[in-house]
Write a protein that holds these residues in place. Structure first.
Motif, PDB file in Angstrom:
ATOM      1  N   LEU A 110      52.295  74.287  48.665  1.00  0.00           N
ATOM      2  CA  LEU A 110      53.102  73.075  48.660  1.00  0.00           C
ATOM      3  C   LEU A 110      54.187  73.194  47.597  1.00  0.00           C
ATOM      4  O   LEU A 110      53.913  73.527  46.436  1.00  0.00           O
ATOM      5  CB  LEU A 110      52.238  71.845  48.368  1.00  0.00           C
ATOM      6  CG  LEU A 110      51.109  71.566  49.372  1.00  0.00           C
ATOM      7  CD1 LEU A 110      50.326  70.324  48.956  1.00  0.00           C
ATOM      8  CD2 LEU A 110      51.659  71.389  50.784  1.00  0.00           C
ATOM      9  N   ASN A 167      57.930  69.208  48.915  1.00  0.00           N
ATOM     10  CA  ASN A 167      56.834  68.749  49.773  1.00  0.00           C
ATOM     11  C   ASN A 167      56.112  67.575  49.133  1.00  0.00           C
ATOM     12  O   ASN A 167      55.934  66.508  49.741  1.00  0.00           O
ATOM     13  CB  ASN A 167      55.820  69.869  49.995  1.00  0.00           C
ATOM     14  CG  ASN A 167      56.314  71.009  50.847  1.00  0.00           C
ATOM     15  OD1 ASN A 167      55.791  72.121  50.759  1.00  0.00           O
ATOM     16  ND2 ASN A 167      57.313  70.780  51.686  1.00  0.00           N
ATOM     17  N   SER A 174      50.889  67.258  52.433  1.00  0.00           N
ATOM     18  CA  SER A 174      51.198  66.910  51.021  1.00  0.00           C
ATOM     19  C   SER A 174      50.828  65.525  50.491  1.00  0.00           C
ATOM     20  O   SER A 174      51.396  65.155  49.449  1.00  0.00           O
ATOM     21  CB  SER A 174      52.707  67.117  50.783  1.00  0.00           C
ATOM     22  OG  SER A 174      53.114  68.400  51.122  1.00  0.00           O
ATOM     23  N   ASN A 180      59.992  67.015  55.436  1.00  0.00           N
ATOM     24  CA  ASN A 180      60.026  67.742  54.165  1.00  0.00           C
ATOM     25  C   ASN A 180      58.664  67.824  53.487  1.00  0.00           C
ATOM     26  O   ASN A 180      58.518  68.541  52.485  1.00  0.00           O
ATOM     27  CB  ASN A 180      61.024  67.083  53.207  1.00  0.00           C
ATOM     28  CG  ASN A 180      62.457  67.298  53.633  1.00  0.00           C
ATOM     29  OD1 ASN A 180      62.758  68.210  54.391  1.00  0.00           O
ATOM     30  ND2 ASN A 180      63.350  66.439  53.152  1.00  0.00           N
ATOM     31  N   HIS A 181      57.684  67.079  54.002  1.00  0.00           N
ATOM     32  CA  HIS A 181      56.349  67.095  53.398  1.00  0.00           C
ATOM     33  C   HIS A 181      55.462  68.194  53.980  1.00  0.00           C
ATOM     34  O   HIS A 181      54.349  68.406  53.473  1.00  0.00           O
ATOM     35  CB  HIS A 181      55.680  65.750  53.609  1.00  0.00           C
ATOM     36  CG  HIS A 181      55.421  65.402  55.044  1.00  0.00           C
ATOM     37  ND1 HIS A 181      56.400  65.457  56.008  1.00  0.00           N
ATOM     38  CD2 HIS A 181      54.296  64.998  55.689  1.00  0.00           C
ATOM     39  CE1 HIS A 181      55.884  65.107  57.175  1.00  0.00           C
ATOM     40  NE2 HIS A 181      54.612  64.826  57.009  1.00  0.00           N
ATOM     41  N   MET A 225      53.835  71.681  54.609  1.00  0.00           N
ATOM     42  CA  MET A 225      53.618  72.838  53.741  1.00  0.00           C
ATOM     43  C   MET A 225      54.591  73.976  54.056  1.00  0.00           C
ATOM     44  O   MET A 225      55.088  74.121  55.177  1.00  0.00           O
ATOM     45  CB  MET A 225      52.191  73.351  53.902  1.00  0.00           C
ATOM     46  CG  MET A 225      51.893  73.966  55.260  1.00  0.00           C
ATOM     47  SD  MET A 225      50.275  74.762  55.311  1.00  0.00           S
ATOM     48  CE  MET A 225      50.300  75.448  57.000  1.00  0.00           C
ATOM     49  N   THR A 226      54.784  74.853  53.069  1.00  0.00           N
ATOM     50  CA  THR A 226      55.589  76.045  53.318  1.00  0.00           C
ATOM     51  C   THR A 226      54.777  77.112  54.037  1.00  0.00           C
ATOM     52  O   THR A 226      55.354  78.041  54.611  1.00  0.00           O
ATOM     53  CB  THR A 226      56.131  76.624  51.997  1.00  0.00           C
ATOM     54  OG1 THR A 226      55.041  77.021  51.165  1.00  0.00           O
ATOM     55  CG2 THR A 226      56.968  75.588  51.261  1.00  0.00           C
TER      56      THR A 226
END
Length: 513
Positions: free
Chosen positions: A178, A182, A314, A368-369, A371-372
């Protein structure tokens, strides 16, 4: 923008205001910033470099909250450790994320020799207690006293903020990456929806849920953003939580449904003055209709908020707001609310296309929240993150007004005799029986039906409940084929630290799954 920015803001604007309260006393925002900057300097001196992971294995405390700011202040990445894991599981998370520094408190200091032996990545241990447990550990307070404060690294945006390991209820834990963006997107979305109930004169938040869990972490971040004093309970205890709410005049608390049930069941619950409480958020696991009815009756003046999400988000996706709890619509109360401002949420079929309102499918989210990705798991990233959407693994449906109802985990759905049975629906029916304290429903192999509905039930003391009576009760509420074909009575269910039932453990206990 990064997760340390709120501390700068409130230390500048309200330096003498209480920031954190625990059993050791209280700390102002000015002092908190100073201690965080010194601890960050100490971490740098111990070799922490940008993007290095730093693990925290501890009960809730003011020092834990300091670590949540000091690690990113030093340029590092947080790895909050599940306090219920075995040394082998903890060592796995350290090695999987290549974590070299561990901060540990008195409760878990005895595990350090086993962790050193099991982990190949662990090189430095900081003892959060006072004094240090042994000569191989650095003393937390000694480091702060001996180290000059350093400037904030000002991590933010896409920079990695933390690796949060999932609870492992459906398999071996995965590290969820995160970023600062995020975490802040989720926190700001939650604040937009609840600020009117949260930001009040003399507001004070109690941390009763574990801070290592993304729900507890998320509450802490939201609280930090708005500068509300945080009161810390080391570990959840039903009577002690109620006593602290009364003594500290707590206005807000987050509790998992399991915690709520334990508080309401405690014989001294009615002895505590909870009139200061304005907002209670519940989530992290499903709540039964029976328990929600009890909460509404026991806390009639409290604004209730249900939060739905997961670590990979997130964690927030939807909120069921106080007005939804009060309008008398049973369908709304069974739902998880509507998507937060920051979250785009849909229900899709196997082909990924959005389903008509009312149809059950997989819940997906984007924003945008999200996870990557999972740490070092490219194949699982491809499965979870498809076409810009996070596939949650939860099943649900959305009504015409945009309210999302979660019916089950995709992996927990039971297919019996070609019929889909959602375990949550069966659990709600079982929990409506007055002799049932709590339960879990799982699938077991069945030679005739493929899978059968199996219930694991914790009855109230001195009950006269039998499998036959329970099945008859369930059939009055839901279709007969959904009723459990087998019932097992136990004293307790295996739970994660966040209060989720570990269904994988229940399946393993049968020896047939």
């Amino acid at each position: 923008m990064g997760i340390t920015l709120p501390l700068h803001r409130w230390a500048q604007q309200t330096p003498d205001r209480e920031a954190v309260v625990d059993g050791a006393g209280w700390t102002t925002f000015r002092d908190l910033r100073e201690r965080v900057a010194r601890l960050a300097g100490a971490l740098r001196g111990l070799g922490v470099r940008p993007d290095d992971r730093v693990a925290v294995l501890a009960l809730n405390s003011a020092r834990y909250l300091e670590c949540l700011s000091a690690v990113p202040w030093a340029g590092g990445v947080l790895n909050p450790v599940n306090i219920r894991w075995s040394p082998a599981e903890i060592a796995f998370s350290l090695d999987d994320s290549r974590t070299g520094v561990l901060i540990v408190d008195d409760t878990f200091a005895a595990l350090v020799p086993a962790l050193r032996a099991a982990s190949s990545s662990l090189r430095v241990v900081v003892h959060m207690g006072d004094p240090p447990a042994d000569s191989d550990m650095h003393g937390y307070e000694d480091l702060i006293a001996a180290t000059a404060p350093i400037p904030d690294a000002h991590r933010g945006g896409d920079d990695l903020a933390g690796v949060f390991y999932t609870g492992g209820t459906t398999g071996f834990p995965k590290g969820v990456m995160l970023s600062h963006d995020n975490l802040l997107a989720s926190a700001m979305g939650g604040l937009v929806a609840t600020a009117a109930y949260r930001i009040t004169p003399n507001a004070r938040v109690l941390h009763a849920a574990p801070l290592f869990h993304i729900a507890g972490f998320g509450v802490s971040l939201m609280t930090s953003i708005v500068g509300i004093p945080q009161v810390v309970l080391p570990a959840f205890d039903a009577d002690r939580a109620a006593a602290i709410i009364a003594r500290e005049r707590i206005t807000e608390v987050f509790l998992a449904p399991t915690m709520l049930r334990m508080m309401l069941d405690h014989p001294k619950f009615a002895d505590h003055d909870l009139s200061s409480l304005r907002m209670l958020t519940y989530g992290a696991s499903p709540i039964t209709s029976a328990l929600l009815d009890r909460v509404l009756a026991a806390l009639p003046g409290v604004a209730l908020v249900q939060a739905y999400g997961q670590t990979e988000l997130s964690p927030l996706a939807t909120l069921l707001l106080p007005e939804d709890h009060l309008d008398g619509n049973p369908a709304k109360l069974r739902s998880a609310g509507r998507p937060c401002l920051h979250a785009d949420v849909r229900v899709v079929g196997p082909d990924g296309n959005e389903l008509p309102r009312g149809d059950v499918g997989e819940i997906v989210a984007r924003g945008n929240h999200v996870m990557t990705g999972y740490w070092n798991r490219p194949e699982e990233n491809e499965q979870a993150l498809r076409d810009g959407w996070m596939h949650t693994g939860d099943l649900g449906f959305m009504d015409a007004d945009g309210y999302l109802t979660v019916v089950d985990r995709l992996k927990d759905m039971i297919v019996t005799g070609a019929e889909n049975v959602y375990s949550a629906e069966v659990e709600n029916a079982i929990n409506a029986h007055p002799d049932v304290a709590c339960c879990a429903v799982i699938a077991l192999p069945d030679p005739r039906w493929g899978e059968r509905v199996h219930a694991v039930v914790v009855p109230h003391p001195n009950h006269e409940l039998t499998a036959e009576r329970l099945r008859a009760h369930v059939k009055t509420l839901i279709a007969g084929y959904k009723a459990p074909r087998s019932v097992e009575f136990v004293d307790a269910l295996p739970l994660t630290a966040a209060g989720k039932v570990r269904k994988s453990v229940l399946r393993e206990r049968t020896g047939r799954w």
